[in-house]
Design a protein around this motif. Structure first.
Motif, PDB file in Angstrom:
ATOM      1  N   ILE A 328      53.343  29.158  23.212  1.00 12.26           N
ATOM      2  CA  ILE A 328      53.010  27.727  23.322  1.00 12.26           C
ATOM      3  C   ILE A 328      52.169  27.476  24.564  1.00 12.26           C
ATOM      4  N   SER A 329      52.590  28.069  25.686  1.00 12.66           N
ATOM      5  CA  SER A 329      51.860  27.902  26.945  1.00 12.66           C
ATOM      6  C   SER A 329      50.456  28.481  26.845  1.00 12.66           C
ATOM      7  N   GLY A 330      50.338  29.659  26.222  1.00 19.87           N
ATOM      8  CA  GLY A 330      49.032  30.307  26.082  1.00 19.87           C
ATOM      9  C   GLY A 330      48.082  29.507  25.214  1.00 19.87           C
ATOM     10  N   LEU A 331      48.580  28.979  24.101  1.00 21.57           N
ATOM     11  CA  LEU A 331      47.742  28.156  23.222  1.00 21.57           C
ATOM     12  C   LEU A 331      47.266  26.911  23.954  1.00 21.57           C
ATOM     13  N   SER A 332      48.173  26.303  24.715  1.00 21.83           N
ATOM     14  CA  SER A 332      47.805  25.118  25.492  1.00 21.83           C
ATOM     15  C   SER A 332      46.735  25.448  26.517  1.00 21.83           C
ATOM     16  N   ARG A 333      46.922  26.555  27.228  1.00 24.85           N
ATOM     17  CA  ARG A 333      45.982  26.955  28.269  1.00 24.85           C
ATOM     18  C   ARG A 333      44.584  27.201  27.705  1.00 24.85           C
ATOM     19  N   ASN A 334      44.524  27.623  26.457  1.00 21.94           N
ATOM     20  CA  ASN A 334      43.237  27.911  25.832  1.00 21.94           C
ATOM     21  C   ASN A 334      42.683  26.734  25.034  1.00 21.94           C
ATOM     22  N   GLY A 335      43.299  25.573  25.204  1.00 23.58           N
ATOM     23  CA  GLY A 335      42.773  24.369  24.575  1.00 23.58           C
ATOM     24  C   GLY A 335      43.181  24.172  23.127  1.00 23.58           C
ATOM     25  N   HIS A 336      44.078  25.014  22.612  1.00 21.30           N
ATOM     26  CA  HIS A 336      44.514  24.902  21.218  1.00 21.30           C
ATOM     27  C   HIS A 336      45.770  24.028  21.145  1.00 21.30           C
ATOM     28  N   ALA A 337      45.600  22.771  21.517  1.00 23.33           N
ATOM     29  CA  ALA A 337      46.760  21.869  21.595  1.00 23.33           C
ATOM     30  C   ALA A 337      47.388  21.635  20.230  1.00 23.33           C
ATOM     31  N   ASP A 338      46.559  21.467  19.201  1.00 21.91           N
ATOM     32  CA  ASP A 338      47.092  21.235  17.854  1.00 21.91           C
ATOM     33  C   ASP A 338      47.894  22.437  17.373  1.00 21.91           C
ATOM     34  N   ASP A 339      47.370  23.637  17.650  1.00 21.50           N
ATOM     35  CA  ASP A 339      48.086  24.855  17.246  1.00 21.50           C
ATOM     36  C   ASP A 339      49.405  24.987  18.004  1.00 21.50           C
ATOM     37  N   ALA A 340      49.372  24.668  19.299  1.00 17.29           N
ATOM     38  CA  ALA A 340      50.596  24.752  20.111  1.00 17.29           C
ATOM     39  C   ALA A 340      51.661  23.802  19.566  1.00 17.29           C
TER      40      ALA A 340
END
Length: 766
Positions: A328-340
């Motif tokens: 979740i943190s990694g997806l957020s950090r990479n801008g993939h908020a919807d995926d997170a």
């Protein structure tokens, strides 16, 4: 319940049989062991054998092992003349199971009985002092050990070293360490780890070499002490170097060392090293170690390789909470908020026991990527799920409250932090200051600031920035000066805040003085945000040529913020030539930002240059760009309402339009006429008036009038700058409806009261 045969024998036996039975009962499961212990206790009381200290000690041991400390204490209290061993058993058990306050109480009771702690009691008490973060008592226990002669015991010495290391008191730890007659690998490793965690690189390495010279060979714990310690202190490169040396010398890294070096590689964004360590993980068969896998996910996330991060996660045999949180943190950090958010929902639907880290990560993700409503909803769900927020959760949530002016929910978070005793945390306090300031409650922000027992520079910057946003330049400047009087050194953010305050109020000379002192007196190199503030200050004061000169004299290439500041003011003052220069630069820097095209189009429109307006709009069509619609938010009865310019979807829109028309009629009666110059379209005058009525901030204000009691203040947030016509109309509404109205646009706060605005109409013309 039928009595076990062994118990019948036990009851009819001598006290020697009692001892044997108690010894055997320790191998039985917890429930049976407790039952047997209680029945044995009853028999001892019945037969009068409870006065025997050695039997009572055995009984205490079994109660303690079953975690029934109150019963163990009752047995201890019943012994007429307890000995050291009676206390040793219970103190050791309490310390082992985290009953630290109880451990210290037992020590005090023991001393009251004239019994001195021995080399078994003292280490347990020192562990309790560490657990309670009470160095003072720890030092007194050290003194007691010295008086009793147990300070020379290797076990006691080792415990003292560990205690002082945990408190970061390395000179005291080293003093004890130097007095040790025998130093084993455990004590050496503790000292090495302590120095590395404090960031003393040379001292840690020197001790490591001394350990080897003394004939003690390092083990995995020794190496990990260096690797983890350096990593903990942020010395990522040193951590990676030690890992390399460990590997070269033939020591096999374990999950701890590999997880730490992966974290270091991620923080350094060194993908090459990260991939090499990943290969080592596969080679050593550590792919089933979930801590290692979580570290791999985290490393790839920090190195912006989302595909590899997902691949590692998908290949996990048994997915655990740590790996899910890392994803979740990694997806957020990479801008993939919807995926997170989607992944989080999947985990929740699968019944995974999500913890406070999981919830905090996804709330932070939503807040950081403009999903403020979702963040507020998640916080509500978190509380329903029974997960208690902590001092990290609240600062992650409060920016969402600030972004959409959810004051009621922000207050609820504040109350929660008060109940949990975390409101004094500097990060929680700073977030509260920022939230109240952005919700237009600067007095509440100042109250939070004043109540903080300790303040760091983040807190000072938050309150200075809050006053700057409110347009209260005098207060912002006073607080900025107070920073230095209190012994704090302002940083680049502090100067950004005070320069912003100057730009809000047109304080050109003051702003120039602060900009000069920043570089000359404080040796802070001017950043882009400082130049953006200065260009805004000069150009909004009508000094467009001076602003353009400053841009040309910048030591580095101006960014979009600097050129955007100039372009915005060119629209205010109708400067076509400079506006075209700024716009062309912005088209290169931000080719997909529709706002820049709209600003240039507006400049042309104000001059009636409709052919040029059409050219800009055609260019936007070719690039597939669309103007961001005006959007406003207002919180009513704990719910945040979103209104778009010209939107008819809100269920109360018919009522809103009706009230808006009545207000417009009243305004015209009082001599007001719509300022249609803010409608930058080539349409009829009546149509321009209708377009003005559809601006989102007007709709939000009227929605507030409809749904709140008379004279209640209204708070509106807008995603664009407030236009001059809306500014004039809301001034009228504040007087006509006897309301205080707060409107926060992208530039600042406007506090409307009795027909006036806090900006002094300095911003109303924009």
């Amino acid at each position: 319940m039928a009595r076990p045969a062994s118990l019948s024998l036990f009851i009819n036996s001598s006290h020697h049989t009692v001892l044997n039975h108690l010894s055997l009962s320790s191998t039985v499961s917890a429930a049976v062991s407790l039952l047997h212990t209680q029945q044995a206790h009853a028999h001892l009381l019945k037969t009068g054998l409870s006065s025997y200290a050695h039997l009572s000690t055995k009984l205490i041991s079994h109660y303690a092992n079953a975690l029934h400390f109150p019963d163990a204490c009752r047995v201890l209290d019943s012994v007429p003349e307890p000995n050291v061993y009676s206390y040793t058993t219970l103190i050791s058990a309490c310390s082992k199971h985290g009953q630290y306050n109880h451990t210290l109480s037992l020590l005090q009771e023991m001393l009251f009985h004239g019994l001195l702690p021995d080399n078994f009691v003292i280490p347990s008490v020192l562990k309790a002092c560490t657990g309670l973060l009470d160095l003072g008592i720890g030092r007194r226990v050290h003194g007691l050990a010295s008086v009793t002669g147990f300070a020379l015991d290797s076990f006691v010495n080792s415990s003292l070293v560990h205690m002082y290391v945990k408190f970061g008191r390395m000179w005291e730890a080293h003093k004890v360490f130097d007095e040790m007659e025998q130093r084993n690998v455990v004590s050496w490793s503790a000292m090495i780890s302590g120095y590395s965690r404090q960031g003393y690189v040379e001292e840690a390495k020197k001790l490591f070499d001394e350990m080897r010279s003394s004939g003690v060979e390092p083990n995995a714990v020794s190496w990990n002490g260096l690797i983890v310690g350096f990593n903990h202190k942020g010395l990522f490169l040193e951590s990676m170097v030690v890992f390399r040396d460990m590997h070269l010398e033939g020591f096999k890294p374990d999950g701890t060392s590999i997880s730490s070096v992966l974290a270091a590689a991620g923080d350094l964004e060194d993908l090459e090293i990260g991939i090499q360590v990943h290969g080592l993980v596969i080679k050593q068969g550590l792919g089933l170690d979930n801590c290692v896998i979580s570290a791999l996910i985290d490393m790839y996330g920090k190195c912006r390789l989302a595909s590899e991060m997902m691949k590692v996660f998908d290949e996990m045999v048994q997915k655990d909470l740590c790996s899910c949180n890392a994803l979740i943190s990694g997806l957020s950090r990479n801008g993939h908020a919807d995926d997170a958010l989607q992944v989080f929902r999947q985990f929740k639907a699968q019944g995974m026991e999500l913890n406070v880290v999981s919830w905090t990560s996804v709330i932070a993700c939503c807040t950081q990527h403009g999903k403020d409503i979702e963040a507020l909803e998640l916080f509500r769900e978190m509380q329903i799920a029974g997960v208690v927020p902590n001092s990290v959760t609240i600062p992650c949530l409060l920016p969402a409250c600030a972004n959409v002016a959810a004051l009621v929910q922000g207050k609820a978070a504040h109350c929660f932090s008060l109940r949990r005793g975390i409101s004094c945390d500097v990060y929680v306090g700073s977030a509260l200051i920022d939230m109240y300031a952005k919700c237009g409650r600067i007095e509440d922000a100042k109250c939070c600031f004043d109540r903080m027992p300790t303040r760091n520079l983040v807190c000072w910057n938050a309150i200075v920035g809050g006053y700057a946003m409110q347009g209260k330049a005098k207060e912002a400047i006073e607080l900025f000066d107070l920073i230095q009087k209190k012994g704090q050194k302002p940083d680049f953010i502090s100067f950004t805040c005070v320069l912003s305050a100057c730009s809000q109020n047109g304080l050109v000379k003051e702003g120039q003085a602060y900009f000069k002192s920043m570089t000359q007196e404080h040796q802070i190199e001017a950043r882009m945000e400082h130049y953006a503030c200065m260009v805004t200050l000069l150009s909004r004061a009508g000094l467009l040529d001076e602003a353009y000169t400053m841009i040309n004299e910048m030591p580095s290439e101006p960014d979009s913020c600097v050129w955007g500041a100039l372009l915005s003011s060119c629209r205010v003052y109708g400067s076509v030539s400079l506006g075209e220069i700024a716009a062309q630069q912005l088209f290169k820097l931000e080719p997909t930002n529709a706002g820049n095209y709209v600003l240039l189009s507006n400049i042309y429109a104000t001059k009636g240059m409709w052919n040029e307006v059409d050219k800009v709009r055609d260019a936007m069509k070719r690039l597939g760009l669309k103007k961001n619609p005006g959007c406003s938010w207002i919180e009513i009865k704990n719910k945040v309402h979103t209104l778009l310019a010209g939107d008819k979807s809100h269920p109360q829109m018919a009522q809103v339009v009706e009230v808006l028309n009545k207000l417009r009629f009243e305004m015209k009666k009082s001599g007001y006429h719509p300022d249609t110059k803010f409608v930058l379209q080539d349409v009829e005058e009546q149509e321009k008036e209708n377009i003005l009525c559809g601006h989102s901030e007007k709709l939000a204000v009227v929605l507030g009038l409809l749904n709140t009691p008379p004279r209640t203040p209204l708070r509106v947030i807008k995603n664009l700058r407030i236009c001059g016509d809306c500014h004039a109309m809301i001034k009228f509404i504040s007087s006509f409806e006897k309301r205080e109205i707060f409107v926060r646009d992208t530039n600042r706060f406007h506090h409307f009261k009795e027909g006036s605005c806090s900006c002094g109409d300095y911003c109303g013309r924009e």
